[in-house]
Design an enzyme around this catalytic site. Structure first.
Site, PDB file in Angstrom:
ATOM      1  N   GLY A  87      71.207  12.117  31.591  1.00 54.18           N
ATOM      2  CA  GLY A  87      70.872  11.588  32.901  1.00 54.18           C
ATOM      3  C   GLY A  87      70.470  12.697  33.847  1.00 54.18           C
ATOM      4  N   CYS A  88      70.544  12.423  35.140  1.00 55.11           N
ATOM      5  CA  CYS A  88      70.173  13.411  36.160  1.00 55.11           C
ATOM      6  C   CYS A  88      70.916  14.715  35.924  1.00 55.11           C
ATOM      7  CB  CYS A  88      70.490  12.864  37.548  1.00 55.11           C
ATOM      8  SG  CYS A  88      70.168  14.039  38.882  1.00 55.11           S
ATOM      9  N   PHE A  89      70.173  15.802  35.815  1.00 61.14           N
ATOM     10  CA  PHE A  89      70.825  17.053  35.428  1.00 61.14           C
ATOM     11  C   PHE A  89      71.666  17.697  36.524  1.00 61.14           C
ATOM     12  CE2 PHE A  89      66.287  19.203  35.590  1.00 61.14           C
ATOM     13  CZ  PHE A  89      66.189  18.964  36.949  1.00 61.14           C
ATOM     14  N   TRP A  90      71.582  17.204  37.762  1.00 62.01           N
ATOM     15  CA  TRP A  90      72.427  17.769  38.807  1.00 62.01           C
ATOM     16  C   TRP A  90      73.916  17.565  38.498  1.00 62.01           C
ATOM     17  CZ3 TRP A  90      69.524  15.229  43.518  1.00 62.01           C
ATOM     18  CH2 TRP A  90      68.286  15.864  43.691  1.00 62.01           C
ATOM     19  N   ALA A 144      75.148  16.373  35.674  1.00 61.61           N
ATOM     20  CA  ALA A 144      75.443  16.750  34.298  1.00 61.61           C
ATOM     21  C   ALA A 144      75.819  18.224  34.205  1.00 61.61           C
ATOM     22  CB  ALA A 144      74.236  16.455  33.419  1.00 61.61           C
TER      23      ALA A 144
END
Length: 217
Positions: free
Chosen positions: A53-56, A58
Site C-alpha cells: 500500500g501507500c509507502f509512507w 509502510a
C-alpha cells in the site's frame, strides 16, 4: 504538450528523460545510509523489498522494528526506467510503491520482516489498501534469493489457511524476483516522521499469526 503528456502518462518501456533519483544521504530517524554500498549489502545485513500500500505508513512499520538497519521508499516491479511519483500513480509504469528494508540478521530475520508485512496490511484486496486504489498499491514481495522466496510462499500459504478459517478471500500478493529498485523522491523518505499528522491508510486483517508461533501452539 508532448513533454507534459509523456511525464504524466509515459509509454510502456520508454525511459524517462531524467536519470534515477539519487538515494538520500541518511535515514532521518535511524541515521544510517539507505544507499547500497558498492558490492551490495554484506552479512549480517540482508535486503528485502515489500509492497503493502501507500509507502509512507509502510516504511514506518519497518523502521520502528528491532534489528532494522535502514529503510527507504521507492518503486519496483514496473517496466519504465527511472520512474517518478506522478507517472507511477497513473498506473502506466507498472511499478508498485515499495519499502526497501535492510535488516541485521544477527538481531532479526527475514521471517520477522514477513510477519510485519502480513500483519500490517490486507493482502486479500487486489490493488487496494483502504481508500488507496490502483496497481501501485498492490501487495507484493520482491525476493533476492531462493530462501526468501520459499519463506515468502510458506508464510503466504500459512496466512491463506488462517483466512480460509475466517471465511475470507485468499491473498492476492505477488511474489517475484527483485528487479531494479528505484528510490522515490526525497520528500517521500521517512514521510511520517517529517509529517507526524500525515496520511496513513494501512490496516491489517487482525488475523495473521506468525508461522513460528502457530507451529508451537
Amino acid at each position: 504538450m508532448v513533454f507534459i503528456l509523456d511525464w504524466l502518462f509515459p509509454r510502456a518501456g520508454r525511459p524517462q528523460r531524467d536519470g534515477p533519483i539519487a538515494p538520500p544521504e541518511k535515514h532521518v530517524v535511524l541515521g544510517t545510509s539507505p544507499a547500497q554500498p558498492e558490492g551490495g549489502w554484506k552479512p549480517p545485513l540482508e535486503q528485502a523489498i515489500f509492497g503493502l500500500g501507500c509507502f509512507w505508513g509502510a516504511e514506518r512499520k519497518f523502521w520502528t522494528a528491532p534489528g532494522v538497519h535502514t529503510t527507504s521508499v521507492g518503486y519496483a516491479g514496473g517496466m519504465v526506467p527511472n520512474p517518478r511519483y506522478r507517472p507511477v500513480c497513473s498506473g502506466r509504469t507498472g511499478h508498485a510503491e515499495v519499502v526497501n528494508v535492510v535488516f541485521d540478521q544477527s538481531k532479526t530475520s527475514f521471517e520477522d520482516m514477513l510477519d510485519i508485512f502480513w500483519d500490517a496490511h490486507d493482502p486479500t484486496t487486489k490493488n487496494r489498501q483502504g481508500n488507496d486504489v490502483g496497481s501501485q498499491y498492490r501487495s507484493a514481495i520482491f525476493y533476492y534469493n531462493d530462501a526468501q522466496r520459499k519463506l515468502a510462499e510458506q508464510t503466504r500459504d500459512h496466512f491463506n489457511d488462517l483466512l480460509k478459517e475466517a471465511g475470507r478471500n485468499a491473498c492476492t500478493t505477488e511474489i517475484k524476483p527483485a528487479g531494479k529498485y528505484y528510490f522515490a523522491e526525497e520528500y517521500h523518505q521517512q514521510y511520517l516522521h517529517k509529517n507526524p499528522t500525515g496520511y496513513c491508510g494501512l490496516g491489517g486483517t487482525g488475523l495473521y499469526r506468525p508461522l513460528k508461533k502457530a507451529a508451537s501452539e
